[in-house]
Scaffold this active site. Structure first.
Site: not given
Ligand code: AMP
Length: 210
Positions: A16, A87, A121, A154, A165
């Site tokens: 994404k 999400r 990654r 990360r 996740r």
């Molecule tokens: P990402 O970089 O999109 O994979 O997000 C990393 C982490 O941020 C996720 O594992 C969640 O803990 C938190 N996070 C990101 N977007 C959301 C969302 N829309 N709702 C809740 N938690 C989020």
């Protein structure tokens, strides 16, 4: 459609971020990503605790915190690509209330492939550029090609947290995909090709939605 409003759905590791960058470059829209916004504010105190407590465990940060981030970002944007939100179904309903979308696209990638992508990654600590130890390594190990910054893993890309996740995605975000599919709004994109192949398919979908 000069300034499209695009929702990019897909599991962690589906690409994404990479494809959002392409959209930003081609269509000059804002990149609204809750993951980056939360990473930049990991230790912010909220009435639900800090984002870090949830993120480092691979869990979702509570809805009120992310809803507020998205509302503020969308208010400031003419067109956007939204990445990492919604999400869960309650976030999808909130999004319906605050904006109209031109395209909802899903990057489809198999779970095993996602785990390989996530755990391999590496990201630049300075500029955020993405690498993969096997599929797209930097010229010099541990060093960013773009800016010379240090490449790090990360905190949530370790195998244990990455698996969690993906479980959270299947449990909470799959219903969001089903919701847009039932509404007839979902366009599926094969996310397993090269970044260029995926972009060609996604760009065609954006042009179709115009
Ligand atoms: P990402 O970089 O999109 O994979 O997000 C990393 C982490 O941020 C996720 O594992 C969640 O803990 C938190 N996070 C990101 N977007 C959301 C969302 N829309 N709702 C809740 N938690 C989020």
């Amino acid at each position: 459609m000069s300034q499209p409003k695009i929702l990019l759905l897909g599991p962690p590791g589906a690409g994404k971020g990479t494809q959002s960058s392409n959209i930003v470059e081609e269509y000059d829209v804002d990149h609204v990503t809750t993951g980056d916004a939360l990473r930049a504010n990991k230790d912010m105190e909220t009435e639900h605790g800090t984002p870090r407590e949830y993120m480092d465990a691979g869990e979702l940060v509570p809805d009120p915190v992310v809803n507020e981030i998205v509302k503020a970002a969308l208010e400031d944007a003419d067109g956007f690509v939204l990445d990492g939100y919604p999400r869960n179904l309650s976030q999808a309903e909130y999004l319906d209330e605050i904006t109209d979308l031109d395209l909802v696209a899903l990057l489809d990638v198999d779970r095993e492939e996602l785990l390989d992508r996530l755990t391999g990654r590496r990201v630049c600590d300075e500029c955020g550029a993405n690498y993969h130890v096997e599929f797209s390594p930097p010229e010099e190990e541990g060093v960013c090609d773009e800016c010379g910054g240090e490449l790090i893993q990360r905190d949530d890309d370790t195998e244990e947290t990455a698996k969690e996740r993906l479980n959270v995605f299947e449990e909470n975000t799959q219903p969001v995909i089903d919701y847009y599919e039932e509404e007839g709004e979902l366009v599926r994109i094969d996310g397993e090709g090269t970044p260029d192949e995926v972009w060609a398919e996604l760009e065609a979908a954006i042009e179709d939605a115009a």
